[in-house]
Design a protein around this motif. Structure first.
Motif, PDB file in Angstrom:
ATOM      1  N   MET A   1      36.590  34.722  38.380  1.00  0.00           N
ATOM      2  CA  MET A   1      37.532  35.092  39.439  1.00  0.00           C
ATOM      3  C   MET A   1      38.700  34.118  39.511  1.00  0.00           C
ATOM      4  O   MET A   1      39.846  34.517  39.746  1.00  0.00           O
ATOM      5  CB  MET A   1      36.804  35.140  40.777  1.00  0.00           C
ATOM      6  CG  MET A   1      35.849  36.320  40.930  1.00  0.00           C
ATOM      7  SD  MET A   1      36.694  37.911  41.012  1.00  0.00           S
ATOM      8  CE  MET A   1      37.517  37.760  42.586  1.00  0.00           C
TER       9      MET A   1
ATOM     10  N   TYR B   1      42.611  35.180  38.952  1.00  0.00           N
ATOM     11  CA  TYR B   1      43.538  35.087  40.069  1.00  0.00           C
ATOM     12  C   TYR B   1      44.978  34.869  39.599  1.00  0.00           C
ATOM     13  O   TYR B   1      45.916  35.342  40.245  1.00  0.00           O
ATOM     14  CB  TYR B   1      43.128  33.965  41.021  1.00  0.00           C
ATOM     15  CG  TYR B   1      43.956  33.968  42.292  1.00  0.00           C
ATOM     16  CD1 TYR B   1      43.783  34.969  43.245  1.00  0.00           C
ATOM     17  CD2 TYR B   1      44.923  32.994  42.521  1.00  0.00           C
ATOM     18  CE1 TYR B   1      44.541  34.992  44.389  1.00  0.00           C
ATOM     19  CE2 TYR B   1      45.688  33.010  43.678  1.00  0.00           C
ATOM     20  CZ  TYR B   1      45.496  34.007  44.613  1.00  0.00           C
ATOM     21  OH  TYR B   1      46.241  34.043  45.749  1.00  0.00           O
TER      22      TYR B   1
ATOM     23  N   TYR C   1      46.210  38.163  39.082  1.00  0.00           N
ATOM     24  CA  TYR C   1      46.369  38.842  40.369  1.00  0.00           C
ATOM     25  C   TYR C   1      47.665  38.404  41.065  1.00  0.00           C
ATOM     26  O   TYR C   1      48.346  39.212  41.711  1.00  0.00           O
ATOM     27  CB  TYR C   1      45.176  38.554  41.282  1.00  0.00           C
ATOM     28  CG  TYR C   1      43.902  39.241  40.847  1.00  0.00           C
ATOM     29  CD1 TYR C   1      43.940  40.447  40.170  1.00  0.00           C
ATOM     30  CD2 TYR C   1      42.655  38.682  41.136  1.00  0.00           C
ATOM     31  CE1 TYR C   1      42.779  41.082  39.781  1.00  0.00           C
ATOM     32  CE2 TYR C   1      41.487  39.310  40.750  1.00  0.00           C
ATOM     33  CZ  TYR C   1      41.554  40.513  40.068  1.00  0.00           C
ATOM     34  OH  TYR C   1      40.409  41.133  39.690  1.00  0.00           O
TER      35      TYR C   1
ATOM     36  N   ASP D   1      50.449  40.919  42.209  1.00  0.00           N
ATOM     37  CA  ASP D   1      50.844  41.029  43.619  1.00  0.00           C
ATOM     38  C   ASP D   1      52.334  40.785  43.823  1.00  0.00           C
ATOM     39  O   ASP D   1      52.975  41.458  44.660  1.00  0.00           O
ATOM     40  CB  ASP D   1      50.037  40.037  44.458  1.00  0.00           C
ATOM     41  CG  ASP D   1      48.551  40.380  44.472  1.00  0.00           C
ATOM     42  OD1 ASP D   1      48.224  41.555  44.205  1.00  0.00           O
ATOM     43  OD2 ASP D   1      47.734  39.482  44.724  1.00  0.00           O
TER      44      ASP D   1
ATOM     45  N   LEU E   1      46.491  43.797  49.666  1.00  0.00           N
ATOM     46  CA  LEU E   1      45.981  43.514  48.327  1.00  0.00           C
ATOM     47  C   LEU E   1      46.040  42.024  48.019  1.00  0.00           C
ATOM     48  O   LEU E   1      45.084  41.453  47.470  1.00  0.00           O
ATOM     49  CB  LEU E   1      46.787  44.299  47.293  1.00  0.00           C
ATOM     50  CG  LEU E   1      46.289  44.228  45.845  1.00  0.00           C
ATOM     51  CD1 LEU E   1      44.895  44.816  45.739  1.00  0.00           C
ATOM     52  CD2 LEU E   1      47.250  44.954  44.911  1.00  0.00           C
ATOM     53  N   ALA E   2      47.144  41.394  48.397  1.00  0.00           N
ATOM     54  CA  ALA E   2      47.261  39.944  48.166  1.00  0.00           C
ATOM     55  C   ALA E   2      46.217  39.190  48.969  1.00  0.00           C
ATOM     56  O   ALA E   2      45.647  38.196  48.500  1.00  0.00           O
ATOM     57  CB  ALA E   2      48.664  39.480  48.544  1.00  0.00           C
TER      58      ALA E   2
ATOM     59  N   HIS F   1      42.840  39.497  47.201  1.00  0.00           N
ATOM     60  CA  HIS F   1      42.777  38.609  46.039  1.00  0.00           C
ATOM     61  C   HIS F   1      42.660  37.149  46.464  1.00  0.00           C
ATOM     62  O   HIS F   1      41.926  36.366  45.854  1.00  0.00           O
ATOM     63  CB  HIS F   1      44.032  38.802  45.177  1.00  0.00           C
ATOM     64  CG  HIS F   1      44.066  40.141  44.515  1.00  0.00           C
ATOM     65  ND1 HIS F   1      45.236  40.710  44.057  1.00  0.00           N
ATOM     66  CD2 HIS F   1      43.084  41.034  44.247  1.00  0.00           C
ATOM     67  CE1 HIS F   1      44.958  41.891  43.520  1.00  0.00           C
ATOM     68  NE2 HIS F   1      43.667  42.113  43.626  1.00  0.00           N
TER      69      HIS F   1
ATOM     70  N   GLY G   1      39.139  36.468  47.488  1.00  0.00           N
ATOM     71  CA  GLY G   1      38.285  36.272  46.328  1.00  0.00           C
ATOM     72  C   GLY G   1      38.451  34.893  45.728  1.00  0.00           C
ATOM     73  O   GLY G   1      37.472  34.263  45.321  1.00  0.00           O
ATOM     74  N   PHE G   2      39.686  34.418  45.687  1.00  0.00           N
ATOM     75  CA  PHE G   2      39.945  33.084  45.156  1.00  0.00           C
ATOM     76  C   PHE G   2      39.299  32.005  46.025  1.00  0.00           C
ATOM     77  O   PHE G   2      38.634  31.090  45.521  1.00  0.00           O
ATOM     78  CB  PHE G   2      41.454  32.855  45.064  1.00  0.00           C
ATOM     79  CG  PHE G   2      41.829  31.457  44.649  1.00  0.00           C
ATOM     80  CD1 PHE G   2      41.795  31.099  43.314  1.00  0.00           C
ATOM     81  CD2 PHE G   2      42.190  30.507  45.595  1.00  0.00           C
ATOM     82  CE1 PHE G   2      42.137  29.808  42.918  1.00  0.00           C
ATOM     83  CE2 PHE G   2      42.509  29.220  45.207  1.00  0.00           C
ATOM     84  CZ  PHE G   2      42.489  28.868  43.865  1.00  0.00           C
TER      85      PHE G   2
ATOM     86  N   ALA H   1      39.285  46.994  49.292  1.00  0.00           N
ATOM     87  CA  ALA H   1      40.249  47.228  48.205  1.00  0.00           C
ATOM     88  C   ALA H   1      40.415  48.723  47.946  1.00  0.00           C
ATOM     89  O   ALA H   1      41.527  49.211  47.714  1.00  0.00           O
ATOM     90  CB  ALA H   1      39.793  46.514  46.940  1.00  0.00           C
TER      91      ALA H   1
END
Length: 511
Positions: A61, A65, A68, A72, A88-89, A92, A95-96, A139
């Motif tokens: 991940m 990123y 991503y 983004d 969406l940002a 992400h 997740g980071f 998502a």
């Protein structure tokens, strides 16, 4: 004609029912195993396995990123609404942050065994699984603004079930909450009734498939763990036998001849005290490489070689010894078990190796491997009859009176049957509570007479009330003539099918 077809159909159904019953029972046992929590040893191992997987996911991940960020702030700058891009940002970024936090935490927990045995490890895994599923749902809901598909939800749900197969009950609980949230939220962002229904059906099927994947994988991992534990116990017992055996024994790999095990008697016999014998090749057993190659080829064909004269190296000189070879499986590898003795001790060593290789330790009768070998040999030369025996209610006896009593029940069955057999009749253990009787060169009438004596002996034994339960068994007889084109496996299968018909009748009488 119709009546004939009806009889055939009923006969087929009666043959299929035992098979279906056994398959249903197998599926039930696997599901029951998967839904149980298992031993602390398994849970600790499984937690460590999942924590390592979470570490791998987190590392991936972090690398993703970077892409991503590009998606983004570059790819999506002119696509979709600001709300879509911001959400969406945020996903992400979440997740980071989740991955970075986990990797930082993992540095402190991976080297602490006490953490794996605590509920904190399980809680951490459960939270991570829940967050990944939630991210997939959010998502996918966000993508409705741009593409209108539910691909993110499907991919992440299936991915989580494959990568993080937590306990099925807990996964189902998390999945139900997450899926309920997803379906409820989807109804607000998607106003097309038909399209909404299609997405709800597809994602619900996905959730069900994800649960089945977790159920199967968790069950497989548990079965694999228990199989490894059992294999380790058997290997440990084999090593103990190896060490305490009073004769020189050497276990070497089949192809390369590397020593896997060597007991102290062999080290002393070959005067290997001055070297690290366990790291050596077993070439000292042979004067010529061709000699070993010939033995290996013969072992591949026969499985065992008895009383081979070998010129082996003992100290600085080569001397003749007698060796018995057995081809065995050890530590997931085909190996050669070599028992070495001098001429005076040959008979004693042969007897012990033969008993170890061919006798069932619980009952004293031949084991499956030796019994099948004998059956195959007799089928080449003689007409014979086999009887497939399956002891009834062994599990009930084990559960009610303990496994020691169950073992005694098995021994009692063997003892009573053997007492009624002729000297050329053979009883061997096929597996668990299953046995095979081998009658060679006997007519059907002779076999029936012997078998009726055995059945009558059990009636007398049960009537005497020796045990607090009756000893019964299901059986199936199958005749074999030399002109029949049957393998030993096919012959046993036919007798097994006949036994299952008898067992089906027994179960009907019990109900």
């Amino acid at each position: 004609m119709i009546k004939s077809l009806q009889i055939i159909t009923e006969d087929n159904i009666m043959r299929i029912l035992p098979f279906l019953s056994s398959r249903i029972q197998s599926i039930y046992n696997q599901t029951k195993l998967a839904l149980s929590y298992g031993s602390m040893e398994f849970r600790t191992m499984h937690r460590g396995h999942l924590l390592n997987r979470l570490q791998s996911i987190s590392i991936v991940m972090l690398f993703l990123y970077a892409y991503y960020v590009y998606a983004d702030f570059v790819l999506y700058t002119k696509t979709g609404t600001p709300g879509f891009r911001h959400t969406l940002a945020l996903i992400h970024l979440s997740g980071f942050v989740l991955s970075a936090c986990y990797l930082a935490l993992y540095r402190f927990i991976h080297s602490k065994p006490a953490f794996l045995t605590s509920k904190w490890a399980e809680t951490l895994i459960l939270i991570s699984c829940s967050l990944y599923l939630l991210m997939g749902a959010v998502a996918s809901l966000n993508s409705q603004q741009l593409t209108g598909n539910v691909d993110a939800y499907i991919m992440i749900t299936i991915g989580v079930s494959v990568v993080l197969p937590i306990h099925p009950v807990k996964f189902l609980a998390v999945l139900c909450v997450n899926h309920t949230f997803f379906l409820y939220s989807l109804s607000f962002v998607n106003k097309d009734a038909q399209l909404l229904m299609s997405k709800q059906i597809n994602t619900t099927v996905t959730a069900f498939v994800a649960f089945m994947i977790v159920l199967v994988m968790y069950s497989y991992q548990k079965q694999n763990h228990y199989s490894k534990v059992q294999l380790e116990k058997q290997s440990e017992q084999f090593r103990k036998f190896f060490e305490v055996n009073p004769f020189p024994l050497i276990l070497t790999t089949l192809e390369q001849g590397k020593i896997k095990l060597i007991n102290d008697k062999a080290v002393e016999f070959f005067q290997l005290r001055d070297v690290n014998s366990r790291d050596r090749n077993a070439r000292f057993l042979y004067k010529h490489a061709e000699e070993r190659a010939a033995i290996v080829e013969e072992l591949k064909l026969k499985g065992s070689i008895k009383n081979v004269h070998v010129e082996g190296k003992i100290g600085p000189d080569y001397k003749w010894v007698l060796v018995n070879y057995e081809l065995v499986d050890y530590d997931h590898e085909r190996c050669i078990l070599a028992g070495i003795t001098d001429i005076t001790e040959l008979k004693k060593l042969e007897s012990e190796l033969t008993i170890h290789a061919s006798t069932d330790t619980l009952t004293g009768v031949l084991n499956r491997r030796k019994g099948i070998e004998l059956l195959e040999a007799e089928m080449q030369e003689s007409s014979l009859t086999i009887c497939f025996i399956d002891i009834n209610n062994l599990k009930l006896v084990n559960d009610s009176y303990g496994h020691a009593e169950g073992d005694d029940m098995i021994r009692t069955v063997c003892r009573i049957i053997q007492a009624k057999l002729d000297t050329n009749d053979t009883l061997f253990r096929y597996g668990g509570d299953e046995f095979i009787l081998l009658f060679v060169n006997k007519s059907v009438g002779e076999v029936e007479a012997i078998w009726q004596k055995a059945l009558h002996a059990f009636e007398i034994y049960n009537a005497a009330g020796v045990k607090p339960y009756p000893i019964t068994f299901s059986y199936g007889l199958q005749r074999y003539e030399k002109d029949m084109k049957l393998s030993a496996e096919e012959l046993v299968r036919l007798a097994d099918e006949a036994m299952y018909e008898h067992k089906s009748e027994f179960k009907k009488r019990q109900t």
